[in-house]
Design a protein around this motif. Sequence first.
Motif, PDB file in Angstrom:
ATOM      1  N   GLU A   1       0.740  -1.176   0.007  1.00 52.43           N
ATOM      2  CA  GLU A   1      -0.072   0.013  -0.088  1.00 52.43           C
ATOM      3  C   GLU A   1       0.748   1.139   0.068  1.00 52.43           C
TER       4      GLU A   1
ATOM      5  N   ASN B   1       0.922   3.932  -3.043  1.00 56.04           N
ATOM      6  CA  ASN B   1       0.242   5.315  -2.823  1.00 56.04           C
ATOM      7  C   ASN B   1       1.433   6.422  -2.967  1.00 56.04           C
TER       8      ASN B   1
ATOM      9  N   SER C   1       0.629   6.923  -6.646  1.00 54.49           N
ATOM     10  CA  SER C   1      -0.438   7.706  -7.065  1.00 54.49           C
ATOM     11  C   SER C   1      -0.417   9.014  -6.602  1.00 54.49           C
TER      12      SER C   1
ATOM     13  N   ASN D   1      -6.562   5.987  -0.585  1.00 47.05           N
ATOM     14  CA  ASN D   1      -6.809   5.819  -1.832  1.00 47.05           C
ATOM     15  C   ASN D   1      -7.399   4.097  -1.690  1.00 47.05           C
TER      16      ASN D   1
ATOM     17  N   TYR E   1      -8.769   2.171  -3.833  1.00 46.14           N
ATOM     18  CA  TYR E   1      -8.195   1.350  -4.827  1.00 46.14           C
ATOM     19  C   TYR E   1      -7.037   0.789  -4.657  1.00 46.14           C
ATOM     20  N   ASN E   2      -5.967   1.534  -4.231  1.00 42.60           N
ATOM     21  CA  ASN E   2      -4.707   0.955  -3.695  1.00 42.60           C
ATOM     22  C   ASN E   2      -4.795  -0.162  -2.578  1.00 42.60           C
ATOM     23  N   THR E   3      -5.614   0.223  -1.518  1.00 44.42           N
ATOM     24  CA  THR E   3      -6.017  -0.571  -0.387  1.00 44.42           C
ATOM     25  C   THR E   3      -6.420  -1.783  -0.778  1.00 44.42           C
ATOM     26  N   PHE E   4      -7.227  -1.896  -1.834  1.00 41.15           N
ATOM     27  CA  PHE E   4      -7.933  -3.001  -2.185  1.00 41.15           C
ATOM     28  C   PHE E   4      -6.653  -3.940  -3.049  1.00 41.15           C
ATOM     29  N   LEU E   5      -5.905  -3.364  -3.937  1.00 45.41           N
ATOM     30  CA  LEU E   5      -4.825  -3.875  -4.642  1.00 45.41           C
ATOM     31  C   LEU E   5      -3.788  -4.447  -3.600  1.00 45.41           C
TER      32      LEU E   5
ATOM     33  N   TRP F   1      -9.893  -3.344   2.403  1.00 48.28           N
ATOM     34  CA  TRP F   1     -10.791  -2.357   1.885  1.00 48.28           C
ATOM     35  C   TRP F   1     -11.809  -2.318   2.782  1.00 48.28           C
TER      36      TRP F   1
ATOM     37  N   VAL G   1      -9.934   9.088  -2.127  1.00 48.74           N
ATOM     38  CA  VAL G   1     -10.477   8.125  -3.412  1.00 48.74           C
ATOM     39  C   VAL G   1     -11.039   6.958  -2.933  1.00 48.74           C
TER      40      VAL G   1
ATOM     41  N   GLY H   1     -12.480   3.246  -3.861  1.00 50.39           N
ATOM     42  CA  GLY H   1     -12.671   2.288  -4.659  1.00 50.39           C
ATOM     43  C   GLY H   1     -14.026   1.526  -4.876  1.00 50.39           C
TER      44      GLY H   1
END
Length: 321
Positions: A81, A85, A88, A102, A104-108, A182, A319, A321
């Motif tokens: 993460e 981060n 991004s 963010n 999105y980044n948390t999920f990825l 997430w 942001v 997700g």
Amino acid sequence: MSADFWAGYISGAVGIIIGNPLDILKVRLQASSSSSPSPTSSTAATTIPKSSRSFFLGTAAPILTYGALNALLFVSYNRSEAFLNSLSSGSGSGEPPKTGRNLYNTFLAGCVGGLATFFVSTPTELVKCRAQLSSPSSPSHRPSSSWQITKQILRENGIRGLYKGGTVTALRDSIGYGFYFWGYELSCRYLSFGGEEQGNDTARTLVCGGLAGVLTWASIFPLDVIKTRVQTQGQGQGIGGEREGLLTGVNKRRERGAWEVGRELYQREGVRSFFRGLGVCSVRAFVVNAVQWAVYEWIMMELGQGRKRGGATGGGEVVVG
């Protein structure tokens, strides 16, 4: 070792001790057949352990390894993460990006962390499931301790045998832990219990951790059912005294992969079979993950590594997700 390693290790071990009794019920429900005519049938009866000792079947393997698995998960997640981060947000700010900023980044990052646990989680799940399905009343048929089962697998199939069901386990963990982190960060962002006082923050951590656990299992439960069936097929006498194994005829034919197991399960028992045990699992998930997150956050705070979140009131762009 880093703070998140020890926080993850200890919280993971605590979670296993608390959640193992309900985990046994979940695994037995997943592995059982829906063909039993009534709740008093032998299959239903043997789903519930008959002694207090039975509630801790398969605990040894997870306690020894799940602490390491959870440590690896949190270390991989936090590093992933932070890296995502930094990509991004750029390097213009001297302050490190806040966790959860963010989603999105948390999920990825959660997906990466889940995938990183594959080498530990697959053998752990395999041994745990087989130990939990073993019957202490018939020890001559199948070993019941985690160590005996591990030796048996290594003797019969070598190291490769410990990774039976590895593909579906990796898929389950990757998707599941993506939703896990997430869901936790999203819940922490929007749930408030009246300020930043210690008691209120602990209550929020407990609730958000529990919600994240329930969301995780709801998102991957069909994969977990298939994983359980794949890893425990061909074990001889199954729950309720069935001598056909967990899938009809598996002892007479080659063992099947996840796709074949899932397809046959759907043909034999329908969609409902993929959600058998979800109720028990949800209760367990809420309790275990509430405590696990509380222990993790407390240890991180005590070690001077309390996490800074970028939420709706945390400043800066958010942001979702």
